[in-house]
Design a protein around this motif. Structure first.
Motif, PDB file in Angstrom:
ATOM      1  N   HIS A 158      68.467  77.663  85.591  1.00 42.58           N
ATOM      2  CA  HIS A 158      66.674  76.589  85.212  1.00 42.58           C
ATOM      3  C   HIS A 158      67.121  75.883  84.514  1.00 42.58           C
ATOM      4  CE1 HIS A 158      63.401  79.847  87.100  1.00 42.58           C
ATOM      5  NE2 HIS A 158      64.423  80.838  86.808  1.00 42.58           N
ATOM      6  N   SER A 159      67.949  76.041  83.652  1.00 41.15           N
ATOM      7  CA  SER A 159      68.581  74.452  82.702  1.00 41.15           C
ATOM      8  C   SER A 159      69.375  73.591  83.508  1.00 41.15           C
ATOM      9  CB  SER A 159      69.828  75.034  81.729  1.00 41.15           C
ATOM     10  OG  SER A 159      69.395  76.009  81.298  1.00 41.15           O
ATOM     11  N   ILE A 160      69.839  73.852  84.875  1.00 42.70           N
ATOM     12  CA  ILE A 160      69.938  73.031  85.718  1.00 42.70           C
ATOM     13  C   ILE A 160      68.655  71.936  86.469  1.00 42.70           C
ATOM     14  CG2 ILE A 160      71.290  72.285  87.788  1.00 42.70           C
ATOM     15  CD1 ILE A 160      73.612  74.156  87.204  1.00 42.70           C
ATOM     16  N   MET A 161      68.076  72.983  86.895  1.00 42.03           N
ATOM     17  CA  MET A 161      66.040  72.252  87.299  1.00 42.03           C
ATOM     18  C   MET A 161      65.592  71.532  86.223  1.00 42.03           C
ATOM     19  SD  MET A 161      66.489  73.357  90.100  1.00 42.03           S
ATOM     20  CE  MET A 161      63.601  72.798  90.917  1.00 42.03           C
ATOM     21  N   PHE A 162      65.595  72.079  85.561  1.00 45.18           N
ATOM     22  CA  PHE A 162      64.504  71.286  83.897  1.00 45.18           C
ATOM     23  C   PHE A 162      65.555  70.185  84.016  1.00 45.18           C
ATOM     24  CE2 PHE A 162      64.994  70.060  79.019  1.00 45.18           C
ATOM     25  CZ  PHE A 162      63.476  70.420  79.023  1.00 45.18           C
ATOM     26  N   LEU A 163      67.576  69.492  83.839  1.00 44.88           N
ATOM     27  CA  LEU A 163      68.042  68.272  83.157  1.00 44.88           C
ATOM     28  C   LEU A 163      67.594  67.669  85.217  1.00 44.88           C
ATOM     29  CD1 LEU A 163      69.760  67.166  82.365  1.00 44.88           C
ATOM     30  CD2 LEU A 163      71.442  67.930  83.992  1.00 44.88           C
ATOM     31  N   GLY A 164      67.688  68.325  85.889  1.00 47.70           N
ATOM     32  CA  GLY A 164      66.581  67.536  87.196  1.00 47.70           C
ATOM     33  C   GLY A 164      65.040  66.622  86.455  1.00 47.70           C
ATOM     34  N   PHE A 165      64.609  67.400  86.025  1.00 53.06           N
ATOM     35  CA  PHE A 165      62.794  66.941  85.927  1.00 53.06           C
ATOM     36  C   PHE A 165      63.106  66.020  84.816  1.00 53.06           C
ATOM     37  CE2 PHE A 165      62.050  71.240  88.053  1.00 53.06           C
ATOM     38  CZ  PHE A 165      60.931  70.513  89.158  1.00 53.06           C
ATOM     39  N   VAL A 166      64.011  66.090  84.038  1.00 49.92           N
ATOM     40  CA  VAL A 166      64.192  65.661  83.299  1.00 49.92           C
ATOM     41  C   VAL A 166      64.726  63.927  83.215  1.00 49.92           C
ATOM     42  CG1 VAL A 166      65.133  64.776  80.643  1.00 49.92           C
ATOM     43  CG2 VAL A 166      64.930  66.525  81.428  1.00 49.92           C
ATOM     44  N   ILE A 167      65.760  63.776  84.892  1.00 52.97           N
ATOM     45  CA  ILE A 167      66.307  62.943  84.781  1.00 52.97           C
ATOM     46  C   ILE A 167      65.126  61.958  85.911  1.00 52.97           C
ATOM     47  CG2 ILE A 167      67.947  61.106  85.930  1.00 52.97           C
ATOM     48  CD1 ILE A 167      69.670  64.165  85.337  1.00 52.97           C
ATOM     49  N   LEU A 168      64.107  62.553  86.117  1.00 51.64           N
ATOM     50  CA  LEU A 168      63.351  62.617  87.252  1.00 51.64           C
ATOM     51  C   LEU A 168      62.115  61.064  86.631  1.00 51.64           C
ATOM     52  CD1 LEU A 168      61.390  61.493  89.958  1.00 51.64           C
ATOM     53  CD2 LEU A 168      60.654  63.837  89.487  1.00 51.64           C
ATOM     54  N   ASP A 271      65.241  77.462  74.539  1.00 51.17           N
ATOM     55  CA  ASP A 271      66.519  77.708  75.285  1.00 51.17           C
ATOM     56  C   ASP A 271      67.246  76.998  76.444  1.00 51.17           C
ATOM     57  OD1 ASP A 271      65.632  79.348  73.880  1.00 51.17           O
ATOM     58  OD2 ASP A 271      64.999  80.846  75.315  1.00 51.17           O
ATOM     59  N   TYR A 272      66.397  76.409  77.613  1.00 53.71           N
ATOM     60  CA  TYR A 272      66.994  75.179  78.267  1.00 53.71           C
ATOM     61  C   TYR A 272      67.638  74.182  77.855  1.00 53.71           C
ATOM     62  CZ  TYR A 272      64.120  77.663  81.582  1.00 53.71           C
ATOM     63  OH  TYR A 272      63.688  79.095  81.708  1.00 53.71           O
ATOM     64  N   CYS A 273      67.131  73.341  76.749  1.00 48.69           N
ATOM     65  CA  CYS A 273      67.955  72.332  75.514  1.00 48.69           C
ATOM     66  C   CYS A 273      68.951  73.081  75.102  1.00 48.69           C
ATOM     67  CB  CYS A 273      66.831  71.512  74.858  1.00 48.69           C
ATOM     68  SG  CYS A 273      65.238  70.850  76.028  1.00 48.69           S
ATOM     69  N   ASP A 274      69.380  73.172  74.631  1.00 46.24           N
ATOM     70  CA  ASP A 274      70.097  74.280  73.630  1.00 46.24           C
ATOM     71  C   ASP A 274      71.001  74.801  74.714  1.00 46.24           C
ATOM     72  OD1 ASP A 274      68.602  73.696  71.108  1.00 46.24           O
ATOM     73  OD2 ASP A 274      68.186  75.945  71.439  1.00 46.24           O
ATOM     74  N   TYR A 275      71.019  75.246  75.629  1.00 46.41           N
ATOM     75  CA  TYR A 275      72.553  75.592  76.417  1.00 46.41           C
ATOM     76  C   TYR A 275      72.837  73.441  77.069  1.00 46.41           C
ATOM     77  CZ  TYR A 275      74.634  77.492  80.517  1.00 46.41           C
ATOM     78  OH  TYR A 275      75.230  77.746  81.427  1.00 46.41           O
ATOM     79  N   LEU A 276      72.029  73.136  77.841  1.00 47.55           N
ATOM     80  CA  LEU A 276      72.817  71.788  78.041  1.00 47.55           C
ATOM     81  C   LEU A 276      73.036  71.164  77.082  1.00 47.55           C
ATOM     82  CD1 LEU A 276      69.361  70.375  79.926  1.00 47.55           C
ATOM     83  CD2 LEU A 276      71.390  71.406  81.175  1.00 47.55           C
ATOM     84  N   LEU A 277      72.541  71.019  75.753  1.00 47.47           N
ATOM     85  CA  LEU A 277      74.012  70.168  75.078  1.00 47.47           C
ATOM     86  C   LEU A 277      74.785  71.116  74.206  1.00 47.47           C
ATOM     87  CD1 LEU A 277      70.340  69.026  72.414  1.00 47.47           C
ATOM     88  CD2 LEU A 277      71.632  68.076  73.750  1.00 47.47           C
ATOM     89  N   LYS A 278      74.706  72.214  74.140  1.00 48.26           N
ATOM     90  CA  LYS A 278      75.911  73.103  73.752  1.00 48.26           C
ATOM     91  C   LYS A 278      77.017  72.983  74.892  1.00 48.26           C
ATOM     92  CE  LYS A 278      73.238  75.412  69.598  1.00 48.26           C
ATOM     93  NZ  LYS A 278      73.142  76.210  69.630  1.00 48.26           N
ATOM     94  N   ASN A 279      76.457  72.650  76.710  1.00 46.22           N
ATOM     95  CA  ASN A 279      77.069  73.149  77.636  1.00 46.22           C
ATOM     96  C   ASN A 279      77.520  72.098  78.358  1.00 46.22           C
ATOM     97  OD1 ASN A 279      78.094  76.881  76.843  1.00 46.22           O
ATOM     98  ND2 ASN A 279      75.245  76.053  76.599  1.00 46.22           N
TER      99      ASN A 279
END
Length: 499
Positions: A158-168, A271-279
């Motif tokens: 879900h973090s990767i899915m969220f990242l994709g929508f942020v880029i979109l 939670d998704y944002c923290d995961y993306l920034l830290k990993n």
């Protein structure tokens, strides 16, 4: 279970596994993607009629133009003002879906989708050779699918899915705002508006085309003279400069900043944002860097811009290309030119008239890959160890790419050997090198062609506003098509490796 459902399940399983193979080999997947887009774009450009009935571009040149737009290289073999408004729209679409931000976003969704499907297949064992179709239990499959996301995989997915929508969102917002700013500027500034009117260009198409071309770092402009006709429109140059930066060196930093802001402002995605920034390493997304790496990329881009700007100020301040501009316009023009050398490839100067020193510096900067970074601050021990591991590999990659460029220049010298004999002042090895490096870097700069440099005067020789490659043979153009394709995929560093 009915036989057609069994066949459908079997076909779906095989298709998913095929997609998995493609996702494992991104080089092959993307090169097939760009070839397909280029062929589709060529079909569209060929079906649509050009602006003038008196001249119609050759089909091979239209295919070359399609490849150039798809790979965001802006190498040209036809004059842009020949193309009709519908053809410009086709090129706009090609640049948008061929740009790095869009393709990386699409690749992110594709890889995540395949990962989810593979988890379902592996856990549910939907293999007709292993389990009988009638023994498949939908509830059991759902349970197995849920178990596949245990141990952090749910958060990763879900973090990767969220990242994709942020880029979109970033992609759409920047391009919409950029198009609006270009549209408003040209609408209210009479000099820019009169330029478009005199050339018969549609304002709406020009705004979207220029914005997408600048953001994707392509460099195509609907005018024959590129941005030379707008060299006094400092506001327009600043907007385009900002778009070029947002589409390349500033993208990782802006992406990280957006994720951080959303993590602070929207509780549901914290939670998704923290995961993306830290990993960032676990995510494996090419454009998601650590804060330090993002700053190094921006700092390196700034160093390149400053070095070029100082050279321009010192050696070209009173050149013919800038002498008609006032000091403020010259300063903005120099900034625009310095940014575009390693970014979009748009120009307000006559490149062949530049000093040799600047041309050599431009060639070197065009060669550097995107996101080149200088470690301004000493790394931590862990990062130092990683750099040591990559040191040998990096040297090998640079040698491989440099050797490839030399090979391509050698091949072009062979294909253009007749022209080199008859027209030695235009067809020089340096001009070939400049063109190849520009194509490999997907920049789009060209030394052009001058009828005045010909040894033999020809009455039918007319200077055209397309690039130097426009004067090459079809064999030479074919070599440059390969260069553009491989240059678009240079971050995979698999010039000769397809598996």
């Amino acid at each position: 279970m009915p036989k057609f459902l069994v066949s459908l399940s079997y076909s779906s399983s095989k298709l998913t596994r095929l997609c998995h193979v493609l996702s494992v080999n991104p080089f092959s997947t993307r090169i097939l993607y760009f070839i397909f887009l280029s062929l589709l774009g060529f079909w569209g450009l060929n079906v649509l009629e050009p602006r003038t009935d008196s001249f119609k571009p050759r089909k091979f040149d239209l295919f070359f133009t399609s490849v150039s737009a798809t790979t965001v290289s802006s190498m040209s073999t036809v004059e842009m003002e020949i193309l009709s408004n519908p053809q410009l729209i086709i090129m706009t679409i090609l640049m948008f879906i061929g740009g790095e931000v869009f393709t990386s976003m699409a690749g992110l969704f594709f890889s995540n989708f395949i990962s989810e499907k593979n988890n379902v297949i592996d856990d549910g064992e939907i293999e007709l050779g292993n389990r009988k179709p009638e023994n498949l239990n939908p509830e059991q499959l759902a349970q197995n699918q849920g178990e596949a996301f245990n141990n952090g995989e749910h958060l990763l997915y879900h973090s990767i899915m969220f990242l994709g929508f942020v880029i979109l969102g970033y992609l759409l917002i920047v391009n919409i705002l950029g198009s609006a700013m270009v549209f408003l500027y040209v609408s209210f500034v009479s000099s820019a508006r009169s330029t478009l009117k005199s050339k018969g260009l549609n304002l709406f198409t020009f705004s979207i085309f220029t914005t997408i071309s600048s953001f994707t770092n392509c460099g195509f402009i609907p005018t024959n003279e590129n941005m030379v006709v707008f060299n006094k429109n400092s506001g327009l140059l600043l907007v385009i400069t900002a778009l070029a930066l947002l589409g390349n060196p500033l993208f990782p930093m802006c992406l990280r900043f957006l994720i951080w802001v959303m993590g602070k402002c929207v509780n549901k995605v914290g939670d998704y944002c923290d995961y993306l920034l830290k990993n960032t390493r676990e995510i494996g997304f090419h454009h998601l860097f650590t804060t330090r790496r993002s700053c190094c990329v921006v700092g390196t881009a700034l160093v390149f811009v400053v070095v070029q700007a100082l050279l321009f100020f010192a050696m070209e301040w009173n050149s013919a290309s800038l002498k008609e501009l006032n000091p403020f316009e010259r300063t903005i023009g120099v900034l625009f030119q310095s940014v575009n050398t390693s970014q979009a490839g748009e120009t307000i100067v006559n490149l062949p008239a530049m000093s040799t020193v600047i041309l050599v510096v431009i060639t070197i900067i065009m060669y550097f890959p995107p996101y080149t970074s200088i470690p301004f601050v000493k790394d931590e021990k862990k990062e130092q160890q990683n750099q040591e591991k990559r040191k040998g590999k990096t040297a090998k990659e640079l040698l491989t790419q440099l050797a490839s460029i030399c090979i391509f220049v050698f091949l072009i010298c062979i294909t253009e050997r007749k022209n080199m004999k008859e027209d030695p002042f235009n067809f020089t090895p340096f001009n070939f090198l400049f063109e190849v490096v520009s194509a490999y870097g997907n920049v789009g700069y060209s030394m052009g062609y001058s009828c005045k440099l010909r040894l033999k005067d020809e009455a039918n020789c007319v200077d055209k506003s397309y690039g130097f490659v426009g004067r090459w043979s079809d064999a030479g153009k074919t070599v440059l098509i390969v260069v553009m394709m491989l240059g678009r995929l240079k971050r995979y560093n698999m010039v000769w490796k397809f598996s």
